[in-house]
Enzyme design. Structure first.
Site, PDB file in Angstrom:
ATOM      1  N   GLU A 179       0.777  -1.279  -0.113  1.00 43.91           N
ATOM      2  CA  GLU A 179      -0.035  -0.128  -0.103  1.00 43.91           C
ATOM      3  C   GLU A 179       0.810   1.396  -0.065  1.00 43.91           C
ATOM      4  O   GLU A 179       0.361   2.209  -0.782  1.00 43.91           O
ATOM      5  CB  GLU A 179      -1.062  -0.142   1.194  1.00 43.91           C
ATOM      6  CG  GLU A 179      -2.078  -0.752   1.079  1.00 43.91           C
ATOM      7  CD  GLU A 179      -1.785  -2.486   1.469  1.00 43.91           C
ATOM      8  OE1 GLU A 179      -0.350  -2.599   1.840  1.00 43.91           O
ATOM      9  OE2 GLU A 179      -2.498  -3.550   1.100  1.00 43.91           O
ATOM     10  N   HIS A 223      -9.074  -6.159   9.769  1.00 44.20           N
ATOM     11  CA  HIS A 223      -9.630  -5.766   8.724  1.00 44.20           C
ATOM     12  C   HIS A 223     -11.027  -5.116   8.818  1.00 44.20           C
ATOM     13  O   HIS A 223     -11.698  -5.124   7.879  1.00 44.20           O
ATOM     14  CB  HIS A 223     -10.004  -7.107   7.921  1.00 44.20           C
ATOM     15  CG  HIS A 223      -8.931  -7.896   7.198  1.00 44.20           C
ATOM     16  ND1 HIS A 223      -7.674  -8.475   7.992  1.00 44.20           N
ATOM     17  CD2 HIS A 223      -8.414  -8.132   5.991  1.00 44.20           C
ATOM     18  CE1 HIS A 223      -7.177  -9.047   7.217  1.00 44.20           C
ATOM     19  NE2 HIS A 223      -7.363  -9.004   6.034  1.00 44.20           N
TER      20      HIS A 223
END
Lengths: 326, 333
Positions: free
Chosen positions: A62, A131
Site C-alpha cells: 500500500e 480488517h
C-alpha cells in the site's frame, strides 16, 4: 437517459466506467482489482474493458503504490486507488497524510493531487481485528484531505464522480455492508452529488439522529420503531465528513433540540465525537438535553459473530440513547 | 580526472555552478546562524559535483527531478530563481511556496522540480509516480529520483524499486551515498554497504559511481540518462560522495560520529578543488579567472541574500491559503 436499479457496488462501477470513458487520465490501481475482478467485485469486468494500462494490478504494498499514484497525480493523471480494505490504508498513512494531504500547501499552490483513495471501511462479517477498521475519522482529522462516506447507491454514484473530478485527495469510504443495497441510477446523466452537503434522510421534530455510511440505515430503522412510540426522529445523513455541512446539522438540532450522533467507529476520539463537540459548541442554547453519542465499542474488532455484533451499533442502541435523552 | 570530453564553455559552466551552489549554501548557513532561517536546514556542501553532473544531463523544463530535504542545489541547477529559493528558505512571502515549505520543501513545478521532502524514503514512490505519469502519457521524459544512503534502507523504497522494474518506469534512482544517515555511519545502518546492489533483486540495471569528479559524473550521467530515455526503463546508481557539512545546520558536533582526520582526508576530494586542478593543469582557466569567478559568486550570493531578506514575511491571513484548491479549512483555534 435510462434509469436502472443498481446495487451500491454496481453504481460505483458504473461511475468509474463513465469517468474512464470520458477522461483518458483516469485509471484505477490496487490489489487484485484487475484479473481477479476486485475482492468486493467493485471493479468486476473493468480489466477486460480497459486493459492493463488503466486497470493496474499492484503488488500488495500500500505505501508504494499509493505513493506512485500521488506522483502520477502530480503530473495531471487522476488515479483511483482501491484499498482492498481501508484497514490496509493504515500502511499508507505516511503517503496519504504526510505527502498527499500536504502537497498543495507545501508547494504554495504549485502542485495538485487529484487522487481518490476508495475502498471498504468498517466491519464486514467476522473479518476480525485487522480488517474491520473505520478509518474515516483518522482522515477527517487531516487538513488537505476530503473525506466522504455515502450511505446510498445514488450517493455512491454521484459522490464518486465528484471525487474523481476533485483536484484534491479524496478519501472515499464504502461500508462493506452497503455494497448490496440498491438504488435507482440514471446512467450517463453526469449526475453528481456535491461534497459538504448533508442529506435529510428523514424529516422529524423530536430528535436529530446524525450518522453517515451504513449507520444511516440503522438510524432510519430506529426512527421507524420510535415513530410507533410517538417519537418523531429526523435522520441526517452527513455523507461528507470533510467538508462538513454543519449548517444542515445545526438547523436540524435547532428544530428538534436533541441530538444523537451515531457511528460505527470506536466511540472515543472519533469523527462522531467531533460532530458532537461542534453541536455542543454551537447549539448550546438550542439543546434540551446533552448531545448523545452511540459509537462502536472501544475494543479491537473480535472474530466471534456474537462479539462482533456486540461492537457495532444497532437499532436498539440508538433507541436506547434516544429514550435516555428525556 | 577523466580526459576532457567537454568544451571549455561547459567546463566553465560546471565550475561556475559548483562555486555558485557552495556560495549559496554558505549563505544559507549564515542565514540560519543569524536567525533568518529556522527549522531544519541541510546544505549540499561537498556534494556539488553529483547534482551538477546529473542535472546537466537533463532536458530542463521537460524532465523531472525529485529529492529529499537536501534540496537547494537541484532547483538552482534547473533554472529556479535563487532569490525565490532563498526567500523560501527564510520563510518569506516571495518564496516558491510563500513561506509554507522552507528549506526542506522547495518546489518549482514549472521547471520540473518536484521537491523537497522530509520523510526519509517517503518521496521515492512519488518520483516513480512522476515517471509513471510521463510513461502513461507516452512522453519521453526521464525522472531523476535522488535519495540518501539512509533512505536506501526504507521499506517503501524497496516497494518502489519493485514496481519501477515491474512496470518499466523511466526513473533513475540516484542514491547519494555521503556515508552518513544523519549521524549514523554507513556500516552501522546498512547490512550490505554496497547500496548499488539494491537494484539487483529487481533485475534493475545498477552501478556504483563516483560523485566527486564532476567530469566523470557528467559522463556517467549522460550515458545513463540517454539509456533510460531511449529504453524507458529504470536504473539505479549509487553515487559516492561526502557531506563536508554536518547533517543539518543544527548538527554542530560532527565529532560525535566522525573524526577530524577523516574529514580532512575527505576534503582532499573536494569536487571544486579537483576541477580547479584540472582546469589549471590543462590550461583551460587561469588561477586569476577562477579567483574572479569565486569572488563574483560571493558578491552574487550576498546580493541574493539581501534581496530575499527584503521580501516581507507572509501575512497571518495567508495561513489558510492552499490547504485545498477550491475551499478553505475550518477556521479559528
Amino acid at each position: 437517459m435510462p434509469t436502472v436499479n443498481l446495487t451500491y457496488r454496481e453504481a460505483l462501477r458504473a461511475c468509474i466506467i463513465e469517468e474512464m470513458e470520458a477522461d483518458q487520465n483516469v485509471f484505477v490501481m490496487g490489489e487484485d482489482i484487475g484479473r481477479y475482478q476486485g475482492t468486493f467485485r467493485v471493479t468486476q469486468g473493468l480489466f477486460d474493458k480497459f486493459g492493463p494500462k488503466r486497470i493496474i494490478d499492484t503488488p500488495i504494498v500500500e505505501p508504494g503504490f499509493t505513493g506512485i499514484a500521488i506522483g502520477a497525480a502530480m503530473t495531471g493523471l487522476r488515479p483511483i486507488v482501491e484499498m482492498m480494505t481501508m484497514s490496509f490504508s493504515i500502511l499508507a498513512l505516511d503517503q496519504i497524510i504526510n505527502h498527499a494531504a500536504k502537497i498543495h500547501y507545501m508547494t504554495g499552490g504549485q502542485a495538485k493531487v487529484p487522487l481518490v483513495v476508495r475502498g471498504p471501511g468498517g466491519a464486514a462479517n467476522q473479518l476480525s481485528a485487522q480488517h474491520s477498521h473505520s478509518m474515516e475519522g483518522w482522515y477527517a482529522h487531516t487538513p488537505g484531505l476530503k473525506v466522504v462516506a455515502p450511505a446510498t447507491a445514488e450517493d455512491a454514484y454521484g459522490m464518486l464522480r465528484t471525487a474523481i473530478h476533485d483536484d484534491n485527495p479524496v478519501i472515499f469510504t464504502e461500508n462493506p455492508g452497503l455494497y448490496g443495497v440498491k438504488g435507482d441510477i440514471e446512467l450517463n446523466s453526469g449526475f453528481s452529488v456535491p461534497f459538504g452537503k448533508a442529506r435529510i434522510a428523514r424529516q422529524g421534530t423530536d430528535v436529530s439522529l446524525i450518522a453517515y455510511s451504513r449507520m444511516v440505515s440503522v438510524c432510519e430503522k430506529a426512527a421507524e420503531e420510535l415513530e410507533a412510540r410517538g417519537i418523531h426522529c429526523e435522520v441526517i445523513d452527513v455523507r461528507s465528513l470533510l467538508p462538513l455541512d454543519t449548517e444542515t446539522i445545526f438547523a436540524s438540532v435547532a428544530k428538534t433540540h436533541r441530538a444523537v450522533v451515531v457511528y460505527e467507529d470506536w466511540k472515543s476520539g472519533s469523527f462522531g465525537a467531533e460532530i458532537a463537540a461542534r453541536i455542543g459548541e454551537q447549539c448550546f442554547d438550542e439543546l434540551d438535553a446533552p448531545v448523545a453519542r452511540v459509537g462502536g465499542l472501544n475494543v479491537p474488532m473480535p472474530y466471534s459473530r456474537v462479539l462482533e455484533l456486540e461492537c457495532i451499533p444497532n437499532e436498539a442502541n440508538v433507541i436506547e440513547a434516544v429514550q435516555r435523552l428525556n | 580526472m577523466k580526459p576532457n570530453q567537454e568544451s571549455p564553455a561547459d567546463l566553465e559552466l560546471y565550475y561556475r555552478q559548483m562555486v555558485q551552489i557552495r556560495a549559496f549554501e554558505n549563505r544559507c548557513n549564515a542565514a540560519y546562524r543569524a536567525g533568518k532561517a529556522g527549522g531544519y536546514l541541510h546544505v549540499y556542501i561537498g556534494m556539488e559535483a553529483t547534482a551538477v553532473g546529473w542535472i546537466n544531463s537533463l532536458k530542463i523544463g521537460w524532465d523531472y527531478v525529485i529529492t529529499a530535504y537536501r534540496d537547494h542545489a537541484h532547483p538552482m541547477l534547473m533554472g529556479s530563481d535563487p532569490v525565490k529559493l532563498m526567500a523560501e528558505i527564510m520563510g518569506r512571502k516571495d518564496g516558491y511556496s510563500h513561506g509554507k515549505g522552507g528549506s526542506m520543501h522547495l518546489y518549482d513545478i514549472e521547471k520540473g522540480f518536484f521537491g523537497g521532502w522530509g520523510i526519509v524514503g517517503g518521496h521515492t514512490p512519488l518520483g516513480a509516480g512522476l515517471a509513471f505519469g510521463s510513461k502513461y502519457k507516452g512522453e519521453d521524459r526521464v525522472t531523476l529520483n535522488f535519495l540518501g544512503d539512509g533512505a536506501a534502507n526504507a521499506g517503501v523504497f524497496f516497494e518502489t524499486l519493485n514496481m519501477a522494474a515491474l512496470w518499466d518506469l523511466p526513473c533513475i534512482f540516484i542514491i547519494e551515498n555521503n556515508e552518513f544517515a544523519m549521524g549514523t555511519r554507513l556500516e552501522y545502518h546498512a547490512a550490505d554497504t554496497e547500496l548499488a546492489k539494491r537494484g539487483y533483486p529487481f533485475g534493475m540495471k545498477h552501478e556504483r559511481l563516483d560523485g566527486m569528479d564532476v567530469l566523470q559524473v557528467r559522463q556517467d550521467a549522460k550515458r545513463i540518462v540517454d539509456w533510460v530515455r531511449k529504453n524507458q526503463k529504470p536504473y539505479l546508481v549509487e553515487v559516492m560522495n561526502y557531506r563536508f557539512a554536518g547533517h543539518g545546520a543544527a548538527d554542530n558536533d560532527r565529532q560525535l560520529y566522525r573524526t577530524k582526520e577523516e574529514e580532512d582526508k575527505a576534503l582532499h576530494r573536494d569536487p571544486i578543488e579537483r576541477l580547479e586542478h584540472y582546469l589549471l593543469k590543462n590550461n583551460v582557466m587561469s588561477e586569476e579567472k577562477m579567483e574572479a569567478i569565486r569572488e563574483e559568486y560571493e558578491t552574487w550570493a550576498d546580493d541574493v541574500m539581501e534581496k530575499a531578506d527584503a521580501s516581507p514575511h507572509p501575512d497571518p491571513s495567508e495561513v489558510y491559503d492552499h490547504v485545498y484548491t477550491d475551499m478553505e479549512p475550518e477556521k479559528g483555534h
